[in-house]
Enzyme design. Structure first.
Site, mmCIF file in Angstrom:
data_model
loop_
_atom_site.group_PDB
_atom_site.id
_atom_site.type_symbol
_atom_site.label_atom_id
_atom_site.label_comp_id
_atom_site.label_asym_id
_atom_site.label_seq_id
_atom_site.Cartn_x
_atom_site.Cartn_y
_atom_site.Cartn_z
ATOM 1 N N GLU A 38 0.701 -1.112 0.067
ATOM 2 C CA GLU A 38 -0.103 0.442 0.110
ATOM 3 C C GLU A 38 0.420 1.097 0.317
ATOM 4 O O GLU A 38 2.317 1.558 0.078
ATOM 5 C CB GLU A 38 -0.528 0.282 1.077
ATOM 6 C CG GLU A 38 -1.837 -0.721 1.444
ATOM 7 C CD GLU A 38 -3.048 -0.058 2.226
ATOM 8 O OE1 GLU A 38 -4.278 -1.439 2.483
ATOM 9 O OE2 GLU A 38 -2.554 0.285 3.286
ATOM 10 N N CYS A 51 0.136 5.755 8.489
ATOM 11 C CA CYS A 51 0.809 4.818 7.510
ATOM 12 C C CYS A 51 1.281 3.931 8.251
ATOM 13 O O CYS A 51 1.611 2.221 7.765
ATOM 14 C CB CYS A 51 2.134 5.976 7.174
ATOM 15 S SG CYS A 51 2.218 7.270 6.240
HETATM 16 N N1 SAH Z 1 9.549 0.740 9.489
HETATM 17 C C1 SAH Z 1 9.622 2.460 9.656
HETATM 18 C C2 SAH Z 1 8.261 2.716 9.107
HETATM 19 C C3 SAH Z 1 7.887 2.701 8.919
HETATM 20 S S1 SAH Z 1 6.502 3.259 10.012
HETATM 21 C C4 SAH Z 1 9.945 2.919 11.269
HETATM 22 O O1 SAH Z 1 9.556 1.937 12.133
HETATM 23 O O2 SAH Z 1 9.923 3.851 11.089
HETATM 24 C C5 SAH Z 1 5.740 4.794 10.160
HETATM 25 C C6 SAH Z 1 5.503 5.410 11.157
HETATM 26 O O3 SAH Z 1 4.094 4.943 12.177
HETATM 27 C C7 SAH Z 1 6.383 5.075 12.241
HETATM 28 O O4 SAH Z 1 6.833 5.998 13.545
HETATM 29 C C8 SAH Z 1 5.512 3.633 13.641
HETATM 30 O O5 SAH Z 1 5.888 3.650 14.046
HETATM 31 C C9 SAH Z 1 4.230 4.196 13.494
HETATM 32 N N2 SAH Z 1 3.235 3.670 13.552
HETATM 33 C C10 SAH Z 1 3.039 1.793 13.266
HETATM 34 N N3 SAH Z 1 1.319 1.584 14.431
HETATM 35 C C11 SAH Z 1 1.326 2.877 14.589
HETATM 36 C C12 SAH Z 1 -0.449 3.087 14.851
HETATM 37 N N4 SAH Z 1 -0.928 2.096 15.051
HETATM 38 N N5 SAH Z 1 -1.037 3.913 15.098
HETATM 39 C C13 SAH Z 1 0.301 5.506 14.845
HETATM 40 N N6 SAH Z 1 1.222 5.042 14.238
HETATM 41 C C14 SAH Z 1 2.277 4.141 14.267
#
Ligand code: SAH
Ligand code: SF4
Length: 373
Positions: free
Chosen positions: A89, A355
């Site tokens: 996605e 995201c």
């Molecule tokens: N793997 C990388 C990039 C992708 S995640 C990383 O972790 O930085 C993108 C962002 O979304 C990250 O900061 C992650 O911690 C956050 N994220 C993941 N699940 C989430 C959720 N349920 N609610 C809010 N943010 C979330």
């Protein structure tokens, strides 16, 4: 093995197409990037003999839209099917001048770098089913091209000719590498993709408009610090002590906070660029007012800004978003310490939350959509 034409730079393509005039090479690149061609036959002003030569040496991979969710002025999610049947996605978010300083008619695209994720952060949907594979460079860059191609078909009646939009009508001017996957775990492919997206002969997106988010892969942060391009860095911190961070992010065992902060410090001093600390607020885990002080200390040491993101509930996981009042109180405490802080409480517009939730949805879609309809 044949590679995708979008894995070439202008220089490598000139070398591999020795004998062809430079303007021909530029035409081909223009089709591959600005006009987002999906087949060699679209390259109508390229002689057939050259098109045959290209087809023999390269692939021109395409991803197909399975589904688009959302409406014109809010977040839209694209579900793509890749040639091997894997689904990923991307999320298209309208400009948010407060957060990224965009012009209002532009959009941010959140792209994926892997199918699944091996890092297993406890709150994240992307890692729920583990890791399947890395995306090829064209599959990363192709998410931007495919969205642009899609946008060109969304014309207001009578205003646009059919076919791919020319580059000046580009929709996406901001990229966040915050979709499914850990960017630093697919570093080489990601860099090939970002260089193409950044290059004047390619996607033409400024390096400062491209933000990589990492869960804290220290060697990746160090490598990024030594790259010539000014890509932006965001760190998924989510916990400002090892006790809290270790509880929700397994990577903290391998790279505990002192190592992560040291690598970020090196990045900041080498680049002279501000980094962003992302901090999801999860009820009862990291949202206590007492947690603000260690977060402030790290942000101050790194001269970083803090992006507070109320947790977006994931079906099947027990983590909860704190009340708006708790989120506000936490933000005020960080803010009062003189740290530049953003907190966005409105639903649906939250780029990071949008995201961070990719994997679960994709898994469901995988179950629901036949591979070869
Ligand atoms: N793997 C990388 C990039 C992708 S995640 C990383 O972790 O930085 C993108 C962002 O979304 C990250 O900061 C992650 O911690 C956050 N994220 C993941 N699940 C989430 C959720 N349920 N609610 C809010 N943010 C979330
Ligand atoms: Fe992977 Fe990032 Fe999700 Fe952690 S937060 S599981 S690193 S995508």
């Amino acid at each position: 093995m044949t590679t995708d034409i979008r894995h070439e730079t202008r220089d490598t393509l000139l070398a591999r197409l020795a004998g062809e005039p430079a303007y021909r090479v530029d035409q081909v690149l223009g089709w591959a990037w600005q006009r987002r061609a999906q087949s060699w036959d679209e390259m109508t002003n390229v002689p057939k003999s050259l098109r045959e030569r290209l087809a023999a040496a390269w692939t021109l991979g395409r991803m197909d839209i399975v589904r688009v969710h959302g409406s014109a002025d809010t977040t839209r999610k694209f579900l793509w099917r890749l040639p091997d049947g894997a689904m990923i996605e991307s999320v298209l978010i309208p400009a948010n001048p407060a957060l990224y300083g965009d012009a209002a008619d532009r959009h941010t695209l959140c792209v994926s770098t892997q199918v699944g994720c091996a890092y297993g952060c406890r709150f994240c949907a992307s890692g729920l089913d583990g890791w399947r594979r890395n995306l090829a460079p064209w599959e990363i860059a192709g998410q931007v091209l495919a969205v642009e191609r899609w946008a060109a078909t969304q014309k207001p009646p009578g205003t646009q000719p059919p076919g791919p939009a020319p580059s000046e009508r580009r929709l996406v001017n901001n990229l966040v590498i915050m979709g499914m996957g850990e960017p630093m775990a697919n570093y080489d492919n990601l860099m090939v993709a970002l260089r193409g997206l950044n290059a004047p002969w390619g996607g033409g997106i400024g390096a400062r408009k491209i933000t990589l988010s990492t869960s804290g892969v220290v060697p990746g942060i160090r490598r990024l610090a030594s790259e010539p391009e000014q890509f932006q860095l965001a760190i998924s911190l989510h916990g400002a002590t090892d006790a809290v961070r270790g509880q929700i992010m397994p990577i903290n065992r391998k790279y505990p906070l002192h190592e992560l902060v040291a690598a970020c410090g090196e990045y900041v001093s080498r680049r002279g660029r501000m980094i962003t600390l992302e901090y999801i607020l999860i009820e009862g885990v990291n949202d206590a007012p007492s947690m603000a002080a260690p977060l402030v200390a790290i942000a101050r040491q790194l001269r970083a800004k803090v992006n507070l993101i109320p947790y977006n509930t994931v079906e099947g996981l027990e983590w909860r978003r704190p009340s708006p009042e708790s989120c506000r109180a936490f933000a005020d405490a960080v803010d009062a310490a003189g740290i530049t802080t953003t907190l966005r409480l409105e639903k649906g517009h939250d780029i990071d939350a949008a995201c961070g939730q990719l994997r679960l949805r994709t898994g469901r879609e995988l179950a629901a959509v036949p591979a070869n309809p």
